[in-house]
Design a protein around this motif. Structure first.
Motif, PDB file in Angstrom:
ATOM      1  N   GLN A 375      20.527  96.642  65.698  1.00 13.35           N
ATOM      2  CA  GLN A 375      21.096  97.244  64.360  1.00 13.35           C
ATOM      3  C   GLN A 375      21.428  98.509  64.708  1.00 13.35           C
ATOM      4  OE1 GLN A 375      18.072  98.659  61.663  1.00 13.35           O
ATOM      5  NE2 GLN A 375      18.988  97.669  59.983  1.00 13.35           N
ATOM      6  N   ILE A 380      26.827  96.806  60.264  1.00  8.08           N
ATOM      7  CA  ILE A 380      27.285  95.770  59.485  1.00  8.08           C
ATOM      8  C   ILE A 380      28.739  95.998  59.262  1.00  8.08           C
ATOM      9  CG2 ILE A 380      27.301  94.905  57.057  1.00  8.08           C
ATOM     10  CD1 ILE A 380      24.494  95.648  56.711  1.00  8.08           C
ATOM     11  N   ASP A 438      24.537  91.098  58.190  1.00  4.61           N
ATOM     12  CA  ASP A 438      23.288  91.615  57.650  1.00  4.61           C
ATOM     13  C   ASP A 438      22.114  91.856  58.723  1.00  4.61           C
ATOM     14  OD1 ASP A 438      21.703  92.835  55.803  1.00  4.61           O
ATOM     15  OD2 ASP A 438      20.260  90.982  55.731  1.00  4.61           O
ATOM     16  N   ASP A 440      17.991  92.064  59.310  1.00  2.00           N
ATOM     17  CA  ASP A 440      16.863  92.457  58.667  1.00  2.00           C
ATOM     18  C   ASP A 440      15.785  92.277  59.577  1.00  2.00           C
ATOM     19  OD1 ASP A 440      14.258  92.239  57.327  1.00  2.00           O
ATOM     20  OD2 ASP A 440      15.096  90.867  55.757  1.00  2.00           O
ATOM     21  N   SER A 447      22.246  87.996  60.497  1.00  2.00           N
ATOM     22  CA  SER A 447      23.214  86.957  59.647  1.00  2.00           C
ATOM     23  C   SER A 447      24.688  87.500  60.146  1.00  2.00           C
ATOM     24  CB  SER A 447      23.399  87.231  58.227  1.00  2.00           C
ATOM     25  OG  SER A 447      21.871  87.098  57.764  1.00  2.00           O
TER      26      SER A 447
END
Length: 577
Positions: A375, A380, A438, A440, A447
């Protein structure tokens, strides 16, 4: 034992008698010389000739005794000129005219007498184990030889009897037969009697907390039995040491001397629970301060189970790495596939409960969470490239790290094609690019989208359409339950059978053909799926209401046909203008 009736000396005869008269006197009083045979007499050592000792027993001839009979088996004979011994007359005269005597048999006769008294009184006798025979051992009981069965040597089986041989020790006579010369003795009976005395004394003064010396008597899967000197106590496997012990044999051996503490004692059942670790300092004292949550420590894997692995941080202090805390990426894998017994590992302390002696450890926490790392490195909207590791019916799994995958849902493969059509074009092992949609971290999901790498051709159309809008559609497929249509060549829609016409007679899909153009009203817009729900029936109802409003009412006297006809002519005229 000497017999006074048979131990005759020359001084016992009359002074006036000659040699012949003395012999005659003996014969007349005792009969022939054979009457001496089998009796015990007292003799004085005159000299020692080679292997024999020459003695004077007060009879007309000297006697000979084998030198070896003056010492126990294997020992040096101890005999000197002038010594006096009791001797057994085996033969009054041999071929050389000398008496044949036996020191050993004299000792045996004396010993048998004493042994019979001990057997009747059930008292112990002293003896020496000096030989091994089939089924047991031979014991010298002061001249008499007894048999010691192997089962009567000790309370427990003895592997090495050497330390017991040649050592004077007490025995109990179990059986004796003088006529057959058989004596059976037991050392075990003496030990059991002594043991019973010690047991009674020990039980009487036994208290919890006492520290005793013992010997490991037997080892089982659940612990060890310790002989405390007449009484046994159980040393449970959990009380041997503070550290984890899977089997008592890892720390104890049979016959090992140990120091133990009495943990529990039941006077009624006389059951004794013992502990060894209680004699050492408890390693769990101060463990919370020593291992605060979050600290990294190194330990050794001591045991692996289905639910995790135990790691020894120090002797007596273990923590559990639950299977869920072993790896960020390896799920539903047996802990034995990740770590091995005795392996040195670095772990992170997650939680400490000193009262329950529990420490929760984490193995995966030593490394950074790969989803958090992804991340941070791939926000994103960024583009990643990876190999297709797996293809399922709902999408593609693409490698985005050494051990993590991202998923491209089938709906995110193409703007134009259906998911089934698009997914069929990809193969396992193929390298693809995708956009991060995305991340999570909590659910460990990434995703991705492939179609998002291109501009959505329907984006402009979606911006200008809305619900209840009338649009022109092109029929792309006719089905039994309705028709599929296309709007502006980019949006797909579906008109259900019941929405094909206001009139039920006209609600037939077959009256349409692929390529036909129809006007319909939008009832719903799914912008994510780029799909529309349409109705022709609703459009017609709306037109009827509008016509009535513009050209008449229900009480104007005009028919609906007249109103609709006027409305149609007006629309056609506006179209021509």
């Amino acid at each position: 034992m000497a017999s006074s009736s048979h131990a005759l000396r020359h001084s016992d005869a009359p002074a006036y008698a000659g040699a012949d008269d003395f012999a005659a006197l003996l014969d007349s009083s005792l009969g022939a010389g054979g009457a001496f045979e089998g009796s015990v007499v007292s003799g004085k050592v005159l000299r020692i000739d080679d292997d024999f000792v020459i003695v004077d027993v007060g009879l007309k001839s000297e006697g000979r005794v084998p030198l070896r009979e003056f010492a126990p088996m294997g020992a040096k004979p101890e005999v000197n000129v002038g010594d006096v011994f009791d001797l057994f007359i085996e033969r009054y005269e041999d071929k050389d005219g000398a008496m044949v005597l036996s020191r050993e048999k004299a000792r045996r006769e004396e010993s048998w007498t004493q042994l019979e008294k001990a057997f009747e009184a059930q008292t112990r006798v002293n003896g020496v184990i000096h030989g091994r025979v089939k089924g047991g051992f031979t014991v010298d009981l002061g001249g008499a030889t007894a048999f010691l069965p192997g089962s009567q040597v000790d309370i427990r089986p003895v592997r090495d009897v050497a330390p017991l041989m040649g050592v004077p020790q007490p025995f109990q006579i179990l059986k004796m037969d003088r006529q057959r010369g058989n004596i059976v003795v037991s050392r075990r009976a003496v030990l059991e009697e002594t043991r019973a005395e010690q047991r009674s004394e020990l039980i009487h003064g036994l208290k919890e907390g006492m520290i005793l010396d013992g010997v490991v008597k037997n080892i089982t899967d659940y612990g060890a039995f310790v002989d405390l000197g007449g009484v046994d106590g159980l040393l449970h496997v959990t009380d041997i040491a503070w550290k984890r012990i899977n089997h008592p044999a890892e720390a104890l051996t049979i016959g090992q001397p140990v120091k133990v503490q009495v943990i529990r004692f039941n006077p009624e059942t006389q059951r004794i629970s013992l502990g060894m670790k209680q004699l050492e300092a408890d390693p769990w004292e101060g463990v919370e301060a020593k291992y605060p949550p979050g600290i990294k420590v190194t330990g050794r894997v001591t045991n692996i189970t289905d639910y995790g692995a135990f790691v020894e941080l120090e002797p007596g202090v273990e923590g559990l790495v639950h299977v869920s805390e072993m790896s960020w990426t390896k799920k539903n894998v047996h802990p034995g596939k990740i770590v091995s017994t005795s392996q040195e590992v670095e772990v992170v302390v997650l939680d400490v409960d000193a009262s329950k002696r529990r420490i929760s450890l984490g193995l995966k926490q030593v490394q950074r969470n790969p989803w958090e790392e992804f991340q941070d490195e791939h926000p994103i909207g960024s583009v990643v490239e990876g190999e297709i590791r797996n293809i399922t019916e709902f999408g593609l799994f693409v490698a985005v790290g050494p051990e993590i995958d991202g998923m491209v849902h089938m709906s995110d493969l193409s703007w134009e094609e259906t998911g089934e059509q698009a997914i069929a074009k990809y193969g396992k092992g193929e390298i693809v690019k995708a956009k991060v949609l995305d991340v999570d971290v909590e659910k460990e999901r990434i995703s991705l989208g492939i179609k998002q790498l291109e501009v959505d051709p329907a984006a402009g159309v979606l911006d200008r359409i809305h619900k209840n809008q009338i649009v022109t559609c092109v029929v792309t497929a006719v089905q039994s339950n309705g028709i599929e249509v296309k709007v502006d060549d980019v949006l797909t829609g579906f008109i259900r059978r019941a929405e094909l016409a206001r009139d039920k007679a006209e609600q037939r899909p077959e009256r349409f053909a692929v390529g036909d153009k129809v006007d319909a009203k939008i009832t719903a817009v799914d912008r994510a799926a780029r799909k529309l729900q349409l109705t022709i029936k609703g459009k017609e109802i709306d037109e009827d209401k509008q016509a009535i409003t513009e050209f008449g009412s229900s009480d104007s006297g005009a028919s609906l046909g007249d109103i609709l006809g006027a409305a149609i002519r007006r629309r056609n005229q506006q179209t021509e203008d």
